[in-house]
Design a protein around this motif. Structure first.
Motif, PDB file in Angstrom:
ATOM      1  N   PHE A  76      51.524 -12.659  -1.334  1.00  0.00           N
ATOM      2  CA  PHE A  76      52.655 -12.148  -0.892  1.00  0.00           C
ATOM      3  C   PHE A  76      52.541 -10.730  -0.921  1.00  0.00           C
ATOM      4  CE2 PHE A  76      54.033 -12.648  -5.024  1.00  0.00           C
ATOM      5  CZ  PHE A  76      54.714 -11.642  -5.394  1.00  0.00           C
ATOM      6  N   LEU A  77      51.859 -10.125  -1.937  1.00  0.00           N
ATOM      7  CA  LEU A  77      51.782  -8.842  -2.063  1.00  0.00           C
ATOM      8  C   LEU A  77      51.056  -8.026  -1.052  1.00  0.00           C
ATOM      9  CD1 LEU A  77      50.962  -8.638  -5.945  1.00  0.00           C
ATOM     10  CD2 LEU A  77      53.101  -8.389  -4.949  1.00  0.00           C
ATOM     11  N   ASP A  78      50.242  -8.770  -0.387  1.00  0.00           N
ATOM     12  CA  ASP A  78      49.658  -7.938   0.804  1.00  0.00           C
ATOM     13  C   ASP A  78      50.074  -7.675   1.823  1.00  0.00           C
ATOM     14  OD1 ASP A  78      47.144  -8.522  -0.791  1.00  0.00           O
ATOM     15  OD2 ASP A  78      46.649 -10.554  -0.002  1.00  0.00           O
ATOM     16  N   THR A  79      51.305  -8.171   1.959  1.00  0.00           N
ATOM     17  CA  THR A  79      52.158  -7.886   3.278  1.00  0.00           C
ATOM     18  C   THR A  79      53.424  -7.301   2.687  1.00  0.00           C
ATOM     19  OG1 THR A  79      52.912 -10.433   3.177  1.00  0.00           O
ATOM     20  CG2 THR A  79      51.253  -9.514   4.583  1.00  0.00           C
ATOM     21  N   GLN A  80      53.463  -6.990   1.355  1.00  0.00           N
ATOM     22  CA  GLN A  80      54.816  -6.213   0.711  1.00  0.00           C
ATOM     23  C   GLN A  80      55.752  -7.246   0.773  1.00  0.00           C
ATOM     24  OE1 GLN A  80      52.669  -4.222   2.925  1.00  0.00           O
ATOM     25  NE2 GLN A  80      51.599  -4.007   1.085  1.00  0.00           N
ATOM     26  N   ARG A  81      55.662  -8.667   0.903  1.00  0.00           N
ATOM     27  CA  ARG A  81      56.865  -9.277   0.763  1.00  0.00           C
ATOM     28  C   ARG A  81      57.821  -9.306  -0.364  1.00  0.00           C
ATOM     29  NH1 ARG A  81      56.185 -13.353   4.780  1.00  0.00           N
ATOM     30  NH2 ARG A  81      58.488 -14.014   4.421  1.00  0.00           N
ATOM     31  N   ASN A  82      58.958  -9.849  -0.455  1.00  0.00           N
ATOM     32  CA  ASN A  82      59.917  -9.770  -1.462  1.00  0.00           C
ATOM     33  C   ASN A  82      60.342 -11.285  -1.929  1.00  0.00           C
ATOM     34  OD1 ASN A  82      60.003  -6.928  -1.502  1.00  0.00           O
ATOM     35  ND2 ASN A  82      61.101  -6.972   0.215  1.00  0.00           N
ATOM     36  N   ILE A  83      60.778 -11.404  -3.191  1.00  0.00           N
ATOM     37  CA  ILE A  83      61.194 -12.555  -3.679  1.00  0.00           C
ATOM     38  C   ILE A  83      62.524 -12.406  -4.296  1.00  0.00           C
ATOM     39  CG2 ILE A  83      61.029 -14.807  -5.284  1.00  0.00           C
ATOM     40  CD1 ILE A  83      57.884 -13.626  -5.336  1.00  0.00           C
ATOM     41  N   VAL A  84      63.608 -13.400  -3.935  1.00  0.00           N
ATOM     42  CA  VAL A  84      65.088 -13.400  -4.520  1.00  0.00           C
ATOM     43  C   VAL A  84      65.055 -14.745  -5.186  1.00  0.00           C
ATOM     44  CG1 VAL A  84      67.299 -13.134  -4.247  1.00  0.00           C
ATOM     45  CG2 VAL A  84      65.789 -11.888  -2.920  1.00  0.00           C
ATOM     46  N   LEU A  85      65.295 -14.650  -6.707  1.00  0.00           N
ATOM     47  CA  LEU A  85      65.695 -15.890  -7.310  1.00  0.00           C
ATOM     48  C   LEU A  85      67.028 -16.027  -7.876  1.00  0.00           C
ATOM     49  CD1 LEU A  85      62.438 -15.360 -10.147  1.00  0.00           C
ATOM     50  CD2 LEU A  85      62.510 -16.533  -8.003  1.00  0.00           C
ATOM     51  N   ILE A  86      67.786 -17.024  -7.232  1.00  0.00           N
ATOM     52  CA  ILE A  86      69.055 -17.166  -7.588  1.00  0.00           C
ATOM     53  C   ILE A  86      69.091 -18.669  -8.370  1.00  0.00           C
ATOM     54  CG2 ILE A  86      71.250 -17.491  -6.378  1.00  0.00           C
ATOM     55  CD1 ILE A  86      70.190 -15.980  -3.842  1.00  0.00           C
ATOM     56  N   GLY A  87      70.098 -18.366  -9.370  1.00  0.00           N
ATOM     57  CA  GLY A  87      70.463 -19.327 -10.170  1.00  0.00           C
ATOM     58  C   GLY A  87      71.485 -19.187 -11.348  1.00  0.00           C
ATOM     59  N   GLY A  88      71.838 -19.924 -12.230  1.00  0.00           N
ATOM     60  CA  GLY A  88      72.546 -19.656 -13.217  1.00  0.00           C
ATOM     61  C   GLY A  88      71.975 -19.231 -14.468  1.00  0.00           C
ATOM     62  N   THR A  89      72.757 -19.154 -15.343  1.00  0.00           N
ATOM     63  CA  THR A  89      72.118 -18.478 -16.595  1.00  0.00           C
ATOM     64  C   THR A  89      71.143 -19.680 -17.276  1.00  0.00           C
ATOM     65  OG1 THR A  89      74.009 -17.303 -17.334  1.00  0.00           O
ATOM     66  CG2 THR A  89      72.538 -17.691 -19.095  1.00  0.00           C
ATOM     67  N   GLY A  90      70.099 -19.175 -17.653  1.00  0.00           N
ATOM     68  CA  GLY A  90      69.035 -20.337 -18.360  1.00  0.00           C
ATOM     69  C   GLY A  90      68.383 -21.341 -17.320  1.00  0.00           C
ATOM     70  N   THR A  91      68.251 -20.914 -16.177  1.00  0.00           N
ATOM     71  CA  THR A  91      67.520 -21.873 -15.163  1.00  0.00           C
ATOM     72  C   THR A  91      66.294 -21.429 -14.911  1.00  0.00           C
ATOM     73  OG1 THR A  91      68.560 -20.565 -13.436  1.00  0.00           O
ATOM     74  CG2 THR A  91      69.664 -22.476 -14.089  1.00  0.00           C
ATOM     75  N   GLY A  92      65.593 -20.324 -15.326  1.00  0.00           N
ATOM     76  CA  GLY A  92      64.112 -20.183 -15.226  1.00  0.00           C
ATOM     77  C   GLY A  92      63.821 -18.871 -14.297  1.00  0.00           C
ATOM     78  N   LYS A  93      64.912 -18.217 -14.100  1.00  0.00           N
ATOM     79  CA  LYS A  93      64.514 -17.016 -13.127  1.00  0.00           C
ATOM     80  C   LYS A  93      63.753 -15.974 -13.622  1.00  0.00           C
ATOM     81  CE  LYS A  93      68.910 -15.919 -12.516  1.00  0.00           C
ATOM     82  NZ  LYS A  93      69.491 -17.110 -13.467  1.00  0.00           N
ATOM     83  N   SER A  94      63.939 -15.549 -15.011  1.00  0.00           N
ATOM     84  CA  SER A  94      63.147 -14.720 -15.790  1.00  0.00           C
ATOM     85  C   SER A  94      61.802 -15.197 -15.869  1.00  0.00           C
ATOM     86  CB  SER A  94      63.918 -14.197 -16.826  1.00  0.00           C
ATOM     87  OG  SER A  94      64.974 -13.369 -16.688  1.00  0.00           O
ATOM     88  N   HIS A  95      61.969 -16.292 -16.222  1.00  0.00           N
ATOM     89  CA  HIS A  95      60.479 -17.117 -16.672  1.00  0.00           C
ATOM     90  C   HIS A  95      59.536 -17.291 -15.308  1.00  0.00           C
ATOM     91  CE1 HIS A  95      58.453 -20.433 -19.101  1.00  0.00           C
ATOM     92  NE2 HIS A  95      57.714 -19.968 -18.191  1.00  0.00           N
ATOM     93  N   ILE A  96      60.269 -17.370 -14.239  1.00  0.00           N
ATOM     94  CA  ILE A  96      59.341 -17.472 -12.888  1.00  0.00           C
ATOM     95  C   ILE A  96      58.966 -16.045 -12.744  1.00  0.00           C
ATOM     96  CG2 ILE A  96      59.459 -17.890 -10.541  1.00  0.00           C
ATOM     97  CD1 ILE A  96      61.172 -20.067 -11.126  1.00  0.00           C
ATOM     98  N   ALA A  97      59.751 -15.042 -12.762  1.00  0.00           N
ATOM     99  CA  ALA A  97      59.509 -13.734 -12.380  1.00  0.00           C
ATOM    100  C   ALA A  97      58.230 -13.007 -13.263  1.00  0.00           C
ATOM    101  CB  ALA A  97      60.383 -12.806 -12.341  1.00  0.00           C
ATOM    102  N   ILE A  98      58.627 -13.476 -14.603  1.00  0.00           N
ATOM    103  CA  ILE A  98      57.529 -12.922 -15.488  1.00  0.00           C
ATOM    104  C   ILE A  98      56.039 -13.597 -15.212  1.00  0.00           C
ATOM    105  CG2 ILE A  98      56.809 -12.659 -18.094  1.00  0.00           C
ATOM    106  CD1 ILE A  98      59.915 -12.410 -18.452  1.00  0.00           C
ATOM    107  N   GLY A  99      56.209 -14.800 -15.089  1.00  0.00           N
ATOM    108  CA  GLY A  99      55.120 -15.715 -14.956  1.00  0.00           C
ATOM    109  C   GLY A  99      54.037 -15.308 -13.807  1.00  0.00           C
ATOM    110  N   ILE A 100      54.922 -15.024 -12.605  1.00  0.00           N
ATOM    111  CA  ILE A 100      54.172 -14.594 -11.498  1.00  0.00           C
ATOM    112  C   ILE A 100      53.780 -13.127 -11.810  1.00  0.00           C
ATOM    113  CG2 ILE A 100      54.628 -13.695  -8.880  1.00  0.00           C
ATOM    114  CD1 ILE A 100      56.802 -15.929  -9.078  1.00  0.00           C
ATOM    115  N   ALA A 101      54.323 -12.229 -12.336  1.00  0.00           N
ATOM    116  CA  ALA A 101      53.779 -10.720 -12.646  1.00  0.00           C
ATOM    117  C   ALA A 101      52.588 -11.064 -13.413  1.00  0.00           C
ATOM    118  CB  ALA A 101      54.799 -10.285 -13.452  1.00  0.00           C
TER     119      ALA A 101
END
Length: 201
Positions: A76-101
């Protein structure tokens, strides 16, 4: 250097030619440089935790593990696409973002992590010092910017405007992952038909 003795000794025992020994030394050097580069970029990314996608439990959760795996390739970086992670506290949003990075960095990409409130504070400090735009200029040269925890803590309207301006600068130049607490949102569905277009008729 660390592999020199082992490679030369193994080459002598197996009666390998000089060319094969040199090739093995060059491969070890390339691997070492690649590892150093990854470690350097991991440090520059300022990731708060060493979260890996392999440790993410998607069973009995609404998380689309297949999609997360696809995003981890960094395509997705090749076309400068963006990702939005939506969810409650402790549902894994930060985990996913860091893991992808972390996965993207291992493929040679550059990333930078920010807690949104900290980022807004940096943007406001930049303005006070008369250096507005420097953060944006540096992030444009980054493949991926993570803006974590949008909505958890409030900030002034002026800070929101600076954040919006930064995102506008990065648009179609750098990919962004933004994590948002769903409890802070009121989602209003507007449909797909253009109100402006209908009112022109």
């Amino acid at each position: 250097r660390a592999a020199y003795d082992e490679i030369v000794s193994a080459g002598a025992k197996r009666s390998q030619g000089v060319e094969r020994v040199i090739a093995a030394l060059l491969q070890a050097e390339i691997a070492a440089k690649h590892a150093r580069s990854i470690n350097y970029q991991m440090a520059l990314a300022k990731l708060p935790l060493a979260k890996e996608l392999a440790d993410l439990d998607v069973h009995d959760s609404p998380i689309n593990g297949e999609l997360v795996g696809q995003l981890a390739t960094g395509a997705f970086l090749d076309t400068q696409r963006n990702i939005v992670l939506i969810g409650g506290t402790g549902t894994g949003k930060s985990h996913i973002a860091i893991g992808i990075a972390r996965s993207c960095i291992r493929t040679g990409r550059k990333a930078r992590f920010f807690n949104v409130v900290d980022l807004v504070n940096k943007l406001e400090a930049e303005v006070k010092l008369g250096r507005q735009g420097r953060i944006a200029d540096s992030l444009i040269r980054t493949d991926l910017v993570i803006m974590d925890e949008l909505g958890y803590l409030p900030f002034a309207q002026s800070g929101g405007q600076l954040l919006f301006h930064l995102i506008s600068r990065l648009y179609e130049r750098t990919s962004i992952i933004c994590s948002i607490a769903s409890l802070t949102l009121r989602i209003i569905e507007t449909g797909n038909d253009s109100w402006r277009f209908k009112n022109r008729a």
